[in-house]
Design a protein around this motif. Sequence first.
Motif, PDB file in Angstrom:
ATOM      1  N   VAL A 232       0.832  -1.210   0.000  1.00 44.76           N
ATOM      2  CA  VAL A 232       0.000   0.000   0.000  1.00 44.76           C
ATOM      3  C   VAL A 232       0.863   1.255   0.000  1.00 44.76           C
ATOM      4  O   VAL A 232       0.655   2.181  -0.802  1.00 44.76           O
ATOM      5  CB  VAL A 232      -0.899   0.020   1.258  1.00 44.76           C
ATOM      6  CG1 VAL A 232      -1.689   1.314   1.319  1.00 44.76           C
ATOM      7  CG2 VAL A 232      -1.824  -1.166   1.260  1.00 44.76           C
ATOM      8  N   SER A 235       2.714   1.669  -3.256  1.00 45.53           N
ATOM      9  CA  SER A 235       1.876   2.042  -4.402  1.00 45.53           C
ATOM     10  C   SER A 235       1.486   3.518  -4.328  1.00 45.53           C
ATOM     11  O   SER A 235       1.327   4.183  -5.351  1.00 45.53           O
ATOM     12  CB  SER A 235       0.643   1.143  -4.528  1.00 45.53           C
ATOM     13  OG  SER A 235      -0.054   1.098  -3.337  1.00 45.53           O
ATOM     14  N   VAL A 236       1.382   4.032  -3.109  1.00 45.95           N
ATOM     15  CA  VAL A 236       1.160   5.481  -2.951  1.00 45.95           C
ATOM     16  C   VAL A 236       2.366   6.242  -3.501  1.00 45.95           C
ATOM     17  O   VAL A 236       2.242   7.257  -4.188  1.00 45.95           O
ATOM     18  CB  VAL A 236       0.930   5.819  -1.462  1.00 45.95           C
ATOM     19  CG1 VAL A 236       1.073   7.307  -1.206  1.00 45.95           C
ATOM     20  CG2 VAL A 236      -0.438   5.337  -1.011  1.00 45.95           C
ATOM     21  N   ASN A 245       3.489  11.985   0.750  1.00 41.67           N
ATOM     22  CA  ASN A 245       2.912  12.336   2.056  1.00 41.67           C
ATOM     23  C   ASN A 245       3.422  13.668   2.584  1.00 41.67           C
ATOM     24  O   ASN A 245       3.434  13.901   3.797  1.00 41.67           O
ATOM     25  CB  ASN A 245       3.195  11.223   3.080  1.00 41.67           C
ATOM     26  CG  ASN A 245       2.318  11.357   4.312  1.00 41.67           C
ATOM     27  OD1 ASN A 245       1.184  11.821   4.230  1.00 41.67           O
ATOM     28  ND2 ASN A 245       2.849  10.987   5.473  1.00 41.67           N
ATOM     29  N   GLU A 465       9.874   5.626  13.708  1.00 42.99           N
ATOM     30  CA  GLU A 465       9.054   6.523  14.531  1.00 42.99           C
ATOM     31  C   GLU A 465       7.650   6.710  13.964  1.00 42.99           C
ATOM     32  O   GLU A 465       6.704   6.927  14.708  1.00 42.99           O
ATOM     33  CB  GLU A 465       9.760   7.874  14.696  1.00 42.99           C
ATOM     34  CG  GLU A 465      11.034   7.761  15.516  1.00 42.99           C
ATOM     35  CD  GLU A 465      11.546   9.090  16.006  1.00 42.99           C
ATOM     36  OE1 GLU A 465      12.269   9.741  15.240  1.00 42.99           O
ATOM     37  OE2 GLU A 465      11.244   9.482  17.140  1.00 42.99           O
ATOM     38  N   MET A 466       7.517   6.617  12.649  1.00 38.02           N
ATOM     39  CA  MET A 466       6.179   6.814  12.070  1.00 38.02           C
ATOM     40  C   MET A 466       5.345   5.528  12.104  1.00 38.02           C
ATOM     41  O   MET A 466       4.160   5.563  11.812  1.00 38.02           O
ATOM     42  CB  MET A 466       6.259   7.374  10.644  1.00 38.02           C
ATOM     43  CG  MET A 466       6.752   6.409   9.607  1.00 38.02           C
ATOM     44  SD  MET A 466       6.546   7.020   7.893  1.00 38.02           S
ATOM     45  CE  MET A 466       7.643   8.404   7.844  1.00 38.02           C
ATOM     46  N   GLY A 467       5.981   4.413  12.466  1.00 36.29           N
ATOM     47  CA  GLY A 467       5.235   3.156  12.593  1.00 36.29           C
ATOM     48  C   GLY A 467       5.366   2.234  11.398  1.00 36.29           C
ATOM     49  O   GLY A 467       4.638   1.245  11.291  1.00 36.29           O
ATOM     50  N   ALA A 468       6.298   2.548  10.496  1.00 35.36           N
ATOM     51  CA  ALA A 468       6.417   1.758   9.267  1.00 35.36           C
ATOM     52  C   ALA A 468       7.344   0.549   9.412  1.00 35.36           C
ATOM     53  O   ALA A 468       7.614  -0.131   8.433  1.00 35.36           O
ATOM     54  CB  ALA A 468       6.909   2.648   8.128  1.00 35.36           C
ATOM     55  N   CYS A 469       7.857   0.305  10.625  1.00 38.64           N
ATOM     56  CA  CYS A 469       8.745  -0.841  10.842  1.00 38.64           C
ATOM     57  C   CYS A 469       8.183  -1.723  11.955  1.00 38.64           C
ATOM     58  O   CYS A 469       7.669  -1.208  12.955  1.00 38.64           O
ATOM     59  CB  CYS A 469      10.148  -0.393  11.255  1.00 38.64           C
ATOM     60  SG  CYS A 469      10.974   0.646  10.058  1.00 38.64           S
ATOM     61  N   TYR A 470       8.302  -3.006  11.766  1.00 39.62           N
ATOM     62  CA  TYR A 470       7.899  -3.958  12.803  1.00 39.62           C
ATOM     63  C   TYR A 470       8.857  -5.132  12.730  1.00 39.62           C
ATOM     64  O   TYR A 470       8.789  -5.946  11.814  1.00 39.62           O
ATOM     65  CB  TYR A 470       6.455  -4.408  12.552  1.00 39.62           C
ATOM     66  CG  TYR A 470       5.930  -5.391  13.567  1.00 39.62           C
ATOM     67  CD1 TYR A 470       5.909  -5.068  14.929  1.00 39.62           C
ATOM     68  CD2 TYR A 470       5.441  -6.628  13.177  1.00 39.62           C
ATOM     69  CE1 TYR A 470       5.424  -5.975  15.862  1.00 39.62           C
ATOM     70  CE2 TYR A 470       4.940  -7.534  14.109  1.00 39.62           C
ATOM     71  CZ  TYR A 470       4.938  -7.201  15.447  1.00 39.62           C
ATOM     72  OH  TYR A 470       4.455  -8.090  16.364  1.00 39.62           O
ATOM     73  N   ASP A 477       9.280  -4.369  18.639  1.00 46.38           N
ATOM     74  CA  ASP A 477       7.872  -4.767  18.525  1.00 46.38           C
ATOM     75  C   ASP A 477       6.979  -3.770  19.260  1.00 46.38           C
ATOM     76  O   ASP A 477       5.847  -4.070  19.609  1.00 46.38           O
ATOM     77  CB  ASP A 477       7.670  -6.176  19.107  1.00 46.38           C
ATOM     78  CG  ASP A 477       8.157  -6.280  20.534  1.00 46.38           C
ATOM     79  OD1 ASP A 477       8.676  -5.268  21.071  1.00 46.38           O
ATOM     80  OD2 ASP A 477       8.022  -7.365  21.122  1.00 46.38           O
ATOM     81  N   TYR A 478       7.508  -2.585  19.513  1.00 47.02           N
ATOM     82  CA  TYR A 478       6.755  -1.587  20.269  1.00 47.02           C
ATOM     83  C   TYR A 478       6.494  -0.346  19.412  1.00 47.02           C
ATOM     84  O   TYR A 478       7.157  -0.117  18.400  1.00 47.02           O
ATOM     85  CB  TYR A 478       7.505  -1.198  21.548  1.00 47.02           C
ATOM     86  CG  TYR A 478       8.971  -0.885  21.353  1.00 47.02           C
ATOM     87  CD1 TYR A 478       9.398   0.392  21.025  1.00 47.02           C
ATOM     88  CD2 TYR A 478       9.944  -1.888  21.502  1.00 47.02           C
ATOM     89  CE1 TYR A 478      10.740   0.669  20.861  1.00 47.02           C
ATOM     90  CE2 TYR A 478      11.286  -1.610  21.343  1.00 47.02           C
ATOM     91  CZ  TYR A 478      11.681  -0.331  21.009  1.00 47.02           C
ATOM     92  OH  TYR A 478      13.018  -0.053  20.827  1.00 47.02           O
ATOM     93  N   GLU A 479       5.523   0.419  19.858  1.00 47.14           N
ATOM     94  CA  GLU A 479       5.166   1.641  19.137  1.00 47.14           C
ATOM     95  C   GLU A 479       5.931   2.823  19.731  1.00 47.14           C
ATOM     96  O   GLU A 479       6.107   2.902  20.943  1.00 47.14           O
ATOM     97  CB  GLU A 479       3.658   1.880  19.256  1.00 47.14           C
ATOM     98  CG  GLU A 479       3.165   3.019  18.394  1.00 47.14           C
ATOM     99  CD  GLU A 479       1.646   3.197  18.446  1.00 47.14           C
ATOM    100  OE1 GLU A 479       1.148   4.137  17.842  1.00 47.14           O
ATOM    101  OE2 GLU A 479       0.965   2.390  19.119  1.00 47.14           O
ATOM    102  N   GLU A 514       9.383  -3.484   3.265  1.00 47.62           N
ATOM    103  CA  GLU A 514       8.538  -4.661   3.038  1.00 47.62           C
ATOM    104  C   GLU A 514       9.285  -5.962   3.329  1.00 47.62           C
ATOM    105  O   GLU A 514       8.724  -7.040   3.187  1.00 47.62           O
ATOM    106  CB  GLU A 514       8.031  -4.668   1.589  1.00 47.62           C
ATOM    107  CG  GLU A 514       7.140  -3.486   1.245  1.00 47.62           C
ATOM    108  CD  GLU A 514       5.890  -3.420   2.105  1.00 47.62           C
ATOM    109  OE1 GLU A 514       5.299  -4.471   2.372  1.00 47.62           O
ATOM    110  OE2 GLU A 514       5.520  -2.299   2.533  1.00 47.62           O
TER     111      GLU A 514
END
Lengths: 624, 139
Positions: A232, A235-236, A245, A465-470, A477-479, A514
């Motif tokens: 997603v 593709s943006v 963004n 920091e923006m949440g795009a990694c896990y 594994d934290y926000e 990804e």
Amino acid sequence: MKGSTGHFLSVNLSDGSTNSFCPPIDYYSRFIGGAGFAARLFVERGNFETDPLAPDALLIFSLGPFAGLRLSGASRFSAAACSPLTGHWADSSCGGNFAPELKFAGFDGILISGKAEKPSVLVISDHTAKVETYPELWGLGVEKTTAALKHKFGKASKTLVIGPAGENLVKFACIINDGHSAFGRAGLGAVMGSKGLKAIVVRAKDRNFIVEDPIACRKLVSELNSRIKESVTLSVMRENGTAANLEGGVHLGDVPIRNFTSNFWEEMAEALTGSTLSEKYLKRRANCDFCSVACKRIVEITEGPFAIPKGPGPEYETIVSFGSLIGSMDLAATCKAGKMCNDLGMDTISCGATIAWALEAFENGDIGVEECDGLQLKWGDINTIINHLLPTIAEKRGGLGELLAGGSVAAARKTGSKTREYNVHAKGLEAPMHDPRGGGHGLALTYAVSHRGACHVSSPMLFMEMGACYYPEIGFDYELDPLSSENKAESAVLAMALGSLENSACLCQFADREITIPEWVALFNSVAGFNWEIHDMMKAGRRIFYLQRLMNHRYGLRAEDDKISSRLLTPAVDGAPEGIKIEFDKMKTKFYNLMDLDPETGIPSSKTLVDYNLETEADIILKG
Amino acid sequence: MEFWKDETEPIKAFIELFNRAKQDTELYEGLKKVNQLIWFDYTENGPNCSFYVDCRGGEVKVSPGKPDDQPDLTMSLSADDAHRSWSNKLNPVMAITRKKIRIKGSATGLLKLAPKLKKVATIYNVTLKDLGWESKIIS
């Protein structure tokens, strides 16, 4: 060594000789390629006492193990040298199409020394290379030079070219691949120019790429390519480029405005964002070799003062550098400024930042019309920037050209102490277009501890920091709350190792998101045969980070140099981060503890050097 | 479900939220700019747990269920996470990364709305209160 050719090209421009050499095999698994490999080669062959623009200075181009693999995001490579802008070790990365071609031509990289008597071009083809003189190219812009080389060596040849800025030793000159992709940061175009090397051309007939485990590799690459294509977020980016963004970034306070003096400008957000560029000027999308993301833009502006023919368009950093940073929201102007910087061969980030410094200095009366060769400088006056400042800087014309061609930090040093307050940098490298006060406090830390200076691609901290990694396999594994220091030092420990891996494996930061950590390991194992577990990979990343710190220690940097400009630590006056203070010292102290870095010297302890198998390198660097 | 008694509750709340958001000029103009047919698919919590917003053609229409036309964008998530999202308590990027939100189609329009989530959350909390669901408000 699979995934690599095992051969580097060595070029001495002073006598025109070219040779191939085989780096020690252990370098590949210990330092991977790209930035890490280049650093290790410099330790072996470079001289820390040499001026960055002296003939015996080294300029190193280095591929990663995945260059040539038909994997989205894998066609990047590194250039490295002592930076003429910062005075210490730096590297820069570039996408495009040169890296696979060089691998196919039989080389993992190029090590360049000496100085050509006459302007020269390095011509590489299937396992051979020669230096040819081309005085007629000297003085030409990147576009004409690239066209001339394509005419001479064929359309399929790939080029690296410097513009007039590199020839004139502008400290933030860049190197451009096929007129579109750039080794932007740290002034490596000036190093190339100091050697009289106008361009490098490569052409390979072969397309062989030998990997350790072809079946596993093919399966993994196929899975990753599908995922990257369907992602997603990517593709943006395909739809609206790297500035997709920008509008969201403005609302977060991440996008710098008027030299980082403001964090919110609502009207600008929609005017400069990626979808507006698509609607108004996009002709088609373009990509680095083998990449389905296609975040590059081909634009055309048919009318108005900033009309440009169809050609490479600006990405996020350029749009902001010549947009909100200098107080303009004219999108067409950013296209024109970006095109001019490409043709002149200047890094749009450092160039825009240096101009923003000058605008603020002029506004406050620190420099006047006299110092500006008769020009009036004011925020948002993009006409003056395009028509006068850019060529003035590239040609180092007059007092103003000389002043600004050294970058914003040198300009402030020459001008006077008050103007140092207008500098926004770390270790002499101008900050990119992400303001840590809004983009994330961890970014302030990673800007500061990065070996090359304020750089958003030295680590994936912005994405974390923006949440795009896990990455649960390595404990991420934290926000994170971007506007807090909580868990930032711990995250930065991972981020710096991951960044070193990305810049050494030469993978794109966007496509990388990804790829899971186990898949990273599987890629290294199936392509290069490293036989790694996760901890081996992370250890290699951190080893490279330590090596680069040791090198910069030798260049005179200490713990106190791990800092960012006070402007970025002053609470924002508007926007989402208004009034929030970054707890920089707290984050840095914790990071130093976690990384076992000495609070004065900034380098790791002897024990850590042993743990990371860096005793030999430390001996050479520190006792040299 | 953590926040909802049955699948009708979230749809009632979300449709009311959008109807109220349409009364706000800034949000209404923002929604029109999205210019997409969006299906909010929460059917993992029940076959009727979904609604759609049609922002095409300069109008904004909100209806329960799946649209007859092919959606330009489908967002699939749980009704609980949708509640967190409209409350501005779910980082959308993180939720996508961790597969809590699955997206099919172009998300470009949504990016335009992301900066307005704070305002949406304010309206959502008022909506919940007016529906007598104050206890569902996430502080």
